[in-house]
Motif scaffolding. Structure first.
Motif, PDB file in Angstrom:
ATOM      1  N   UNK A 142    -109.340 -10.421 -20.471  1.00 46.89           N
ATOM      2  CA  UNK A 142    -109.237  -9.774 -21.773  1.00 46.89           C
ATOM      3  C   UNK A 142    -108.643 -10.727 -22.818  1.00 46.89           C
ATOM      4  N   UNK A 143    -107.624 -11.466 -22.404  1.00 48.99           N
ATOM      5  CA  UNK A 143    -106.991 -12.413 -23.331  1.00 48.99           C
ATOM      6  C   UNK A 143    -107.967 -13.516 -23.741  1.00 48.99           C
ATOM      7  N   UNK A 145    -111.080 -13.284 -23.913  1.00 45.77           N
ATOM      8  CA  UNK A 145    -112.031 -12.673 -24.838  1.00 45.77           C
ATOM      9  C   UNK A 145    -111.404 -12.586 -26.230  1.00 45.77           C
ATOM     10  N   UNK A 146    -110.124 -12.224 -26.269  1.00 45.77           N
ATOM     11  CA  UNK A 146    -109.484 -12.045 -27.578  1.00 45.77           C
ATOM     12  C   UNK A 146    -109.287 -13.353 -28.324  1.00 45.77           C
ATOM     13  N   UNK A 147    -109.248 -14.475 -27.603  1.00 46.44           N
ATOM     14  CA  UNK A 147    -109.196 -15.752 -28.308  1.00 46.44           C
ATOM     15  C   UNK A 147    -110.609 -16.320 -28.489  1.00 46.44           C
ATOM     16  N   UNK A 148    -111.608 -15.427 -28.340  1.00 49.63           N
ATOM     17  CA  UNK A 148    -113.026 -15.737 -28.610  1.00 49.63           C
ATOM     18  C   UNK A 148    -113.561 -16.871 -27.744  1.00 49.63           C
ATOM     19  N   UNK A 149    -113.162 -16.874 -26.474  1.00 51.23           N
ATOM     20  CA  UNK A 149    -113.806 -17.808 -25.550  1.00 51.23           C
ATOM     21  C   UNK A 149    -115.049 -17.120 -25.017  1.00 51.23           C
ATOM     22  N   UNK A 177    -100.109 -15.506 -25.703  1.00 51.92           N
ATOM     23  CA  UNK A 177    -100.134 -14.141 -26.227  1.00 51.92           C
ATOM     24  C   UNK A 177    -100.299 -13.085 -25.145  1.00 51.92           C
ATOM     25  N   UNK A 178    -100.396 -13.522 -23.885  1.00 53.11           N
ATOM     26  CA  UNK A 178    -100.714 -12.595 -22.796  1.00 53.11           C
ATOM     27  C   UNK A 178     -99.717 -11.444 -22.684  1.00 53.11           C
ATOM     28  N   UNK A 179     -98.478 -11.680 -23.058  1.00 53.00           N
ATOM     29  CA  UNK A 179     -97.455 -10.638 -22.913  1.00 53.00           C
ATOM     30  C   UNK A 179     -97.110 -10.004 -24.242  1.00 53.00           C
TER      31      UNK A 179
END
Ligand code: ATP
Ligand code: ATP
Ligand code: SF4
Ligand code: MG
Ligand code: MG
Lengths: 334, 376
Positions: A142-143, A145-149, A177-179
């Motif tokens: 999910x992380x 994905x959120x950094x648009x990889x 940013x994972x936490x």
């Protein structure tokens, strides 16, 4: 918000911080009386030239200065109402990565080449959260994905060296940013990258700051980057903050001679110039700092007083502070 | 043959002419070190440089800028192509002639820390090229070293010191003094200010420009700092994956960039002015591997305007305006880029304060340059 919302709008306040390094040649006053405040949900840029103490300031906040040779000689680092310098090791470990995260200047030092990026992100999550490995992996994907990889389900099992510089930096941001930290410290996050990749990462940081509602302390030597991302700016010179202002004020009405000279001396795309204005000389050796104002040997406005008296940061307008004996300059020299 | 631009046509005798230049590096693998592929670092480059002119090479990391610079000086051997310097084919030169040539072409490196020998005094280091070319006796060389130090804003007594006693900016000046020692005609400056502190960069940029005006030097300036390039260059060549995708007079190129890559590069630069508003075309993805560059137009994988033709057919450089060529099939259709305008109105008070930062040593340097000029 999970944190007990302090009424105070400042997430982080650093006061009179001094971090010294004691070596054979003497004591290097790397950070020597630094103070600034970072409001919640805002971006503060710490800007200054090589060796002025930006990274040491960040490492001190993170509790990562090696002691010895480092020594924290004074100061307070108030984060969300607590002085971090008074926390014991366990409390600090709990805070670090969890509520305060950092992206380091050298990307390859913080990613372990022997582990996949997925394992490294999951590890950070497992260390601080009571969840199983499966869930941690889900969160890592999910992380990413959120950094648009793109294709995070596949990328998660890759080793750092397989990724391009830009992708690696995204992976580092994902890990930081994972936490869901309240404060992200990014030390020169784009300096090693090409301009087109830098633009991608700065855009990403801007979006993520809004998405996650975190505060960002961004360290850079590039005034262009400052203009792009900063709400507030603190200019450092030889271990001190010499000017503090909101970004618009800093660029429109810089008050410290160093800031004025620095801004004048960078070539600009927007104006034609023949000869560039120059800040003569070089930054002082931290082992042998000049007496009086540390900028005086390079300052065109310096006089006898500047050679003797060390100026303190003082307000020249609401929210605008300058450490110069001749401030406001227009009154003294124009 | 490529068409000559106005600029090129007016200078009847270019100092440098490069045609069809190619450099492929073999990639080796395994215990047998078999070549498994080729890095196409420079892949068909034509350019000319007039005496006294500065041509800047810009582009992202790995696009072949340094390789091109080193080929021009024949520090490495090309895979194919020709290089003519002052009319001579430098690939045909023997050892002796090559040594002579080295006196007329010099290089300044990016890293002022790594490029100076830590065990030699600054004076010996600057005198070294003079000895190599058998210039003068010991006393004359000492005089020349003092003169060169003065030229770059250092003091004669600095000759006795070692590099570690100098700051980054001073070391870069030492590198420049050394490059100037044998009175070169062409200097390749490979990222000469990138490793320097921001406040030192302007000092070195001004110096390079003064020296050029004084001695009519030609520069190939390699830089990823587009603002630096805009300040210093006469012409600019934008490289992507080993090829020039756009080349033109500075003014024309910055005012009206035609290639989508040049536009993206320009719009990606952070501008130190929070009031600048621009529509940004943020380029997606990474630069593809030079081991296996995309077919057709090498930029098509990241280009917003790419169509079928771009994937199949390689675009050649075409003249888009006087002295301005571009390698894009659809350059006529690429919308003009909005010019980047200053957002902050020049605050008159700030302008006056900035005026105090005009170089104080300017006068001294002018004097040093004048006396050096009188000597030559
Ligand atoms: N572990 C250490 N031991 C001794 N001195 C140190 C140590 N870490 C940093 N310093 C010194 O502290 C000063 C400030 O260093 P710092 O890394 O904070 O600079 P910086 O502003 O981050 O510079 P840069 O832009 O080059 O990263 C420098 O003089 C540096 O040499
Ligand atoms: N000696 C070599 N052997 C193999 N490959 C090389 C060699 N020198 C350069 N290359 C490759 O050639 C390509 C071009 O490199 P070059 O150093 O010319 O790029 P550049 O544009 O100067 O980049 P930078 O901005 O990072 O300095 C790169 O892919 C590089 O890895
Ligand atoms: S205090 Fe004096 S020397 Fe320091 S910046 Fe101000 S005018 Fe210059
Ligand atoms: Mg640092
Ligand atoms: Mg290079």
């Amino acid at each position: 918000m999970t944190a007990p919302a302090a009424p105070d709008a400042k997430l982080l306040e650093v006061r009179d911080l001094r971090t010294y390094f004691v070596g054979e040649d003497g004591t290097s006053r790397a950070v020597d009386g630094v103070g600034f405040a970072l409001p919640r949900g805002r971006t503060l840029c710490l800007v200054g030239e090589s060796g002025c103490g930006k990274s040491v300031t960040a490492l001190t906040i993170m509790g990562l200065v090696p002691q010895p040779p480092g020594k924290i000689a004074s100061g307070e680092i108030v984060f969300d109402g607590r002085d971090l310098l008074k926390l014991d090791r366990e409390a600090m470990n709990d805070l670090r990565g969890n509520r305060v995260a950092m992206i380091f200047q050298e990307p390859m030092t913080s990613l372990n080449p022997a582990f996949t990026i997925g394992d490294q992100i999951a590890e950070v999550i497992l260390r601080h959260r009571k969840i199983g490995p499966r869930e941690a992996r889900e969160r890592a994907i999910e992380m990413l994905r959120r950094v648009r990889i793109p294709a995070p389900e596949q990328r998660i099992d890759e080793y750092p060296h397989k990724l391009s510089g830009g992708m690696r930096q995204r992976a580092m941001i994902a890990m930081a940013l994972a936490l869901d930290p309240q404060l992200l410290i990014a030390d020169e996050p784009t300096t090693a990258l090409d301009v087109t990749i830098q633009a991608q990462i700065l855009e990403l940081l801007r979006e993520l700051r809004a998405e996650f509602g975190m505060s960002l302390l961004l360290i850079t030597h590039d005034l262009g980057v400052v203009a792009e991302v900063a709400d507030e700016v603190a200019v450092m010179y030889a271990g001190r903050i010499v000017e503090r202002a909101d970004a618009a004020t800093l660029f429109r009405r810089p008050g410290h001679p160093y800031t004025i000279g620095l801004l004048a001396s960078i070539p600009k795309l927007t104006v034609e110039q023949d000869e560039l204005p120059v800040v003569e000389g070089a930054v002082p050796n931290p082992l042998a700092l000049p007496a009086g104002c540390r900028f005086h040997p390079r300052c065109p406005f310096a006089d006898e007083e500047c050679r003797r008296t060390d100026p303190a940061l003082a307000a020249i307008a609401p929210g605008h502070e300058v450490a110069c004996l001749k401030a406001p300059l227009e009154r003294h020299v124009l | 043959m490529v068409s000559l631009s106005n600029h090129e046509a007016t200078s009847a005798h270019p100092i440098l002419e490069v045609a069809g230049l190619v450099k492929h590096f073999p990639v080796r693998k395994g215990v047998l070190q078999r070549a498994v592929g080729q890095v196409r670092a420079v892949d068909g480059v034509d350019l000319t440089l007039a005496p006294g002119e500065t041509l800047a090479l810009v582009g992202e990391s790995g696009c072949g800028k340094s390789t091109l610079g080193r080929l021009v000086l024949r520090l490495i051997e090309p895979t194919a192509g020709s290089i003519r310097f002052e009319g001579q084919d430098i690939r045909a030169l023997g050892d002796r002639e090559l040594r002579d040539l080295r006196g007329r072409m010099q290089i300044i490196f990016q890293d002022p820390y790594a490029s100076l020998n830590p065990t030699m005094t600054v004076g010996d280091m600057i005198a070294e090229p003079l000895m190599l070319h058998g210039v003068g006796n010991a006393a004359e060389r000492r005089r020349r070293v003092a003169e060169l130090l003065g030229l770059v804003g250092l003091m004669p007594h600095h000759a006795r010191r070692f590099p570690h006693e100098f700051s980054g900016g001073q070391r870069q000046r030492i590198g420049i003094a050394r490059a100037l020692a044998v009175e070169p005609r062409l200097i390749v400056a490979d990222e000469p200010v990138s490793a320097l502190d921001v406040s030192i960069q302007a000092q070195v940029i001004n110096l390079l420009r003064d020296l050029q005006r004084r001695f009519g030097l030609s520069y190939i300036l390699i830089s990823h700092g587009l603002a630096v390039v805009k300040h210093v260059a006469d012409r600019v060549a934008v490289m992507y994956l080993g090829k020039i995708v756009e080349i033109g007079d500075k003014r024309s190129l910055f005012a009206a960039p035609r290639h989508p890559y040049t536009q993206a590069l320009l719009s990606a630069i952070p501008i130190p002015d929070p009031a600048v508003k621009r529509r940004r075309a943020i380029l997606q993805g990474d630069v593809p591997s030079p081991l296996n560059p995309p077919p057709g137009c090498r930029f098509h994988t990241r280009c917003a305007f790419a169509r079928e033709r771009c994937r199949k057919e390689e675009p050649l450089l075409e003249t888009a305006a006087a002295g301005h060529r571009v390698a894009c099939h659809f350059w006529r259709e690429v919308p003009a880029m909005e010019p980047i305008r200053a957002g902050i109105d020049a605050d008159p008070q700030l302008v006056r304060l900035q005026g105090f930062f005009r170089s104080r040593r300017r006068d001294e340097r002018d004097a040093a340059l004048a006396s050096a000029g009188a000597r030559t």
